[in-house]
Design a protein around this motif. Structure first.
Motif, PDB file in Angstrom:
ATOM      1  N   CYS A 279      11.922  11.896   2.254  1.00 13.28           N
ATOM      2  CA  CYS A 279      10.330  11.374   2.128  1.00 13.28           C
ATOM      3  C   CYS A 279       9.331  12.587   2.333  1.00 13.28           C
ATOM      4  CB  CYS A 279      10.291  10.248   3.095  1.00 13.28           C
ATOM      5  SG  CYS A 279      10.773   8.611   2.970  1.00 13.28           S
ATOM      6  N   SER A 286       4.416  14.464  -4.340  1.00 10.36           N
ATOM      7  CA  SER A 286       3.810  13.007  -4.713  1.00 10.36           C
ATOM      8  C   SER A 286       2.339  13.559  -5.599  1.00 10.36           C
ATOM      9  CB  SER A 286       3.511  12.353  -3.538  1.00 10.36           C
ATOM     10  OG  SER A 286       2.548  11.212  -3.912  1.00 10.36           O
ATOM     11  N   ALA A 302       6.000   3.186 -10.458  1.00  6.65           N
ATOM     12  CA  ALA A 302       7.225   3.672 -10.700  1.00  6.65           C
ATOM     13  C   ALA A 302       8.085   3.705  -9.496  1.00  6.65           C
ATOM     14  CB  ALA A 302       7.016   5.002 -11.489  1.00  6.65           C
ATOM     15  N   ALA A 303       7.365   4.157  -8.289  1.00  8.21           N
ATOM     16  CA  ALA A 303       8.084   4.469  -6.963  1.00  8.21           C
ATOM     17  C   ALA A 303       8.773   2.981  -6.581  1.00  8.21           C
ATOM     18  CB  ALA A 303       7.209   5.053  -6.082  1.00  8.21           C
ATOM     19  N   LEU A 304       7.973   2.084  -6.876  1.00 10.40           N
ATOM     20  CA  LEU A 304       8.425   0.773  -6.155  1.00 10.40           C
ATOM     21  C   LEU A 304       9.523   0.433  -7.185  1.00 10.40           C
ATOM     22  CD1 LEU A 304       4.981  -0.898  -5.654  1.00 10.40           C
ATOM     23  CD2 LEU A 304       6.727  -0.324  -3.757  1.00 10.40           C
ATOM     24  N   GLY A 306      11.770   1.885  -8.238  1.00  9.42           N
ATOM     25  CA  GLY A 306      12.946   2.494  -7.784  1.00  9.42           C
ATOM     26  C   GLY A 306      13.443   2.089  -6.398  1.00  9.42           C
ATOM     27  N   CYS A 307      12.796   1.818  -5.595  1.00 11.77           N
ATOM     28  CA  CYS A 307      12.895   1.215  -4.343  1.00 11.77           C
ATOM     29  C   CYS A 307      13.573   0.028  -4.382  1.00 11.77           C
ATOM     30  CB  CYS A 307      11.526   1.089  -3.691  1.00 11.77           C
ATOM     31  SG  CYS A 307      10.975   2.802  -2.713  1.00 11.77           S
ATOM     32  N   THR A 334      16.467   5.474  -2.155  1.00  8.66           N
ATOM     33  CA  THR A 334      15.327   4.628  -1.946  1.00  8.66           C
ATOM     34  C   THR A 334      14.168   5.447  -1.324  1.00  8.66           C
ATOM     35  OG1 THR A 334      16.843   2.947  -1.327  1.00  8.66           O
ATOM     36  CG2 THR A 334      14.654   2.579  -0.417  1.00  8.66           C
ATOM     37  N   GLY A 337      11.507   7.050  -3.610  1.00  9.30           N
ATOM     38  CA  GLY A 337      10.452   6.137  -3.953  1.00  9.30           C
ATOM     39  C   GLY A 337       9.355   6.023  -2.716  1.00  9.30           C
ATOM     40  N   LEU A 340       7.165   9.175  -2.557  1.00  4.26           N
ATOM     41  CA  LEU A 340       6.153   9.397  -3.609  1.00  4.26           C
ATOM     42  C   LEU A 340       4.864   8.367  -3.170  1.00  4.26           C
ATOM     43  CD1 LEU A 340       8.527   9.576  -6.788  1.00  4.26           C
ATOM     44  CD2 LEU A 340       7.073  11.262  -5.682  1.00  4.26           C
ATOM     45  N   PHE A 341       5.296   7.051  -2.839  1.00  7.89           N
ATOM     46  CA  PHE A 341       4.145   6.272  -2.741  1.00  7.89           C
ATOM     47  C   PHE A 341       3.359   6.085  -1.322  1.00  7.89           C
ATOM     48  CE2 PHE A 341       7.355   2.738  -1.862  1.00  7.89           C
ATOM     49  CZ  PHE A 341       7.090   2.484  -0.512  1.00  7.89           C
ATOM     50  N   ALA A 432       9.124  -5.153  -2.185  1.00  7.61           N
ATOM     51  CA  ALA A 432       8.994  -4.074  -3.282  1.00  7.61           C
ATOM     52  C   ALA A 432       8.185  -4.594  -4.597  1.00  7.61           C
ATOM     53  CB  ALA A 432      10.024  -3.063  -3.404  1.00  7.61           C
TER      54      ALA A 432
END
Length: 446
Positions: A279, A286, A302-304, A306-307, A334, A337, A340-341, A432
């Protein structure tokens, strides 16, 4: 142009609050309260629920109060400067286990936990609100938000990685270990918060509504971007909260204790450290990723996705320590993502604050950012409360006997293990997907 030292100073604020106090509260408190402190599962769940209802009132009030603060140090900075010591002190006391019976322990835990929520609110709401007055440049806001997340995840990495080794160094009973580490980490949190207040600047003057009014509160519920973003924030903290709150139980009851690989002790804090490091790295990436995909909404979506995919995959990993590196790999993926968010959420709150100022004519930056802090505490603690409640329903029981000793009973081991595994994987995946729908409906298209 904002200096690097100020960005680092701003990062230290969330390194202290998010990387130390909140990280320990998120990942260690459910297990600490049931297995070390000696509360029952029901007490632990109720404690967190009561604290959340308390925060529903205190967070918006703190935001409104911060918006109206005028001092030689600015609008929001004085709350960091004068709230730093209470934050660290109450945190240290909360990790101390008094030699009381169950009733005395309940009073201690409830009192200190509520005081901790007040201290955290008094520091973290103004800290988040500062982003709205440090710069009016959108890219710099993204950078400050990114530094904030990197600071939180970097300190979270250090805190969680060092925890089992520091416990061994301190020695003695688990109660003694937590008390000593609480004092040490509380001191570091105090120093980090003070450094943040001293190194940052408020460049913009908020358009004040000098007299207190309920109108800003009513305006929030007519602010569509705020409604969606607050729901997204609650979802984000549910996603993280389930995983952090259940990780300790996962190692204790599914993997049967710490896993040692080539001399490395992998317990629940170290396990989550792999995610913290990821993270931290992708929190820094990000802003670049957001520019690359074209908008915050697209980057968030996009990040969600992937999670959600990685979380579902984790459920199908065998419940065996031999697969520890596969588990680590999925936690890392995980966390790509999540990294990134996470910065995007706070940058989007700044967008919502700008939208509200333009629409209503006065600044409600503190009030709006307080909802972000409220979402953080609400999502994390309610998820922790639900973890305790659902484990109780699956057959996990804890409490304190007549001599003050902690007692653990498991009625159905298989049921408890399956519930733990699902809480770490399937529950976050569902959250998610809900967040993905909310991001799609979020109306600010920056």
């Amino acid at each position: 142009m904002v200096k690097l030292s100020e960005k680092i100073g701003y990062a230290l604020g969330d390194a202290a609050a998010g990387g130390i106090t909140w990280k320990v509260m998120s990942i260690a408190f459910p297990l600490f309260f049931t297995n070390v402190f000696g509360l029952t599962v029901a007490d632990t769940a109720t404690l967190m629920l009561i604290a959340r209802m308390f925060d529903v009132v205190t967070d918006p009030l703190m935001g409104s109060l911060a918006d109206r603060t005028q001092s030689r140090w600015g609008t929001y900075r004085p709350w960091l400067l004068f709230g730093a010591v209470p934050l660290g002190l109450v945190f240290a006391l909360l990790l101390y286990t008094p030699d009381f019976g169950l009733t005395g322990k309940r009073i201690w835990a409830y009192t200190l936990y509520l005081l901790m929520m007040v201290a955290y609110t008094a520091v973290n709401v103004p800290y988040g609100s500062m982003l709205g007055v440090m710069t009016d440049d959108d890219d710099e806001k993204n950078q400050f938000s990114s530094y904030r997340m990197v600071g939180a995840y970097a300190m979270g990495f250090v805190t969680l990685l060092s925890f089992p080794y520091l416990q061994k160094l301190v020695g003695g009973t688990p109660q003694h270990q937590y008390a000593v580490l609480g004092a040490c980490f509380g001191l570091i949190a105090t120093l980090g918060t003070l450094a943040c207040g001293l190194l940052t600047r408020e460049r913009l003057k908020p358009v004040r509504a000098e007299s207190f009014s309920l109108k800003p509160f009513a305006d929030l519920f007519r602010n569509r971007p705020w409604i969606y973003l607050t729901l997204i924030g609650i979802g984000m903290n549910f996603f993280n909260g389930f995983r952090y709150a259940v990780a300790g139980y996962m190692f204790e009851y599914c993997l049967k204790g710490d896993v040692t690989v080539s001399g490395l002790i992998i317990n629940y804090t170290v396990f989550m450290t792999f995610g913290e490091l990821t993270c931290m790295v992708f929190g820094g990436v990000s802003p670049w990723f957001t520019r690359k995909v074209g908008s915050k909404r697209k980057a968030f979506s996009a990040a969600l996705i992937g999670c959600a995919v990685c979380s579902v995959a984790f459920f199908f990993v065998p419940m065996d320590a031999a697969y520890i590196w596969l588990m680590v790999a999925l936690v890392v993926l995980t966390s790509v993502g999540v990294g990134l968010f996470s910065p995007l959420l706070w940058s989007m709150y700044a967008d919502v604050a700008d939208y509200a100022t333009e629409k209503n004519g006065t600044s409600s930056t503190g009030l709006i950012f307080s909802s972000g802090t409220m979402a953080q505490k609400f999502g994390t603690a309610i998820s922790g409360s639900l973890v305790a409640m659902l484990l109780g329903l699956a057959g996990f029981m804890s409490g304190t006997d007549d001599t003050g000793q902690t007692v653990i009973t498991i009625a159905d081991e298989g049921s408890v293990q399956t519930m733990i595994w699902a809480l770490f994987s399937l529950f976050p995946a569902a959250i998610a997907l809900i967040m993905l729908g909310l991001v799609h409906l979020y109306p600010i298209k920056k």
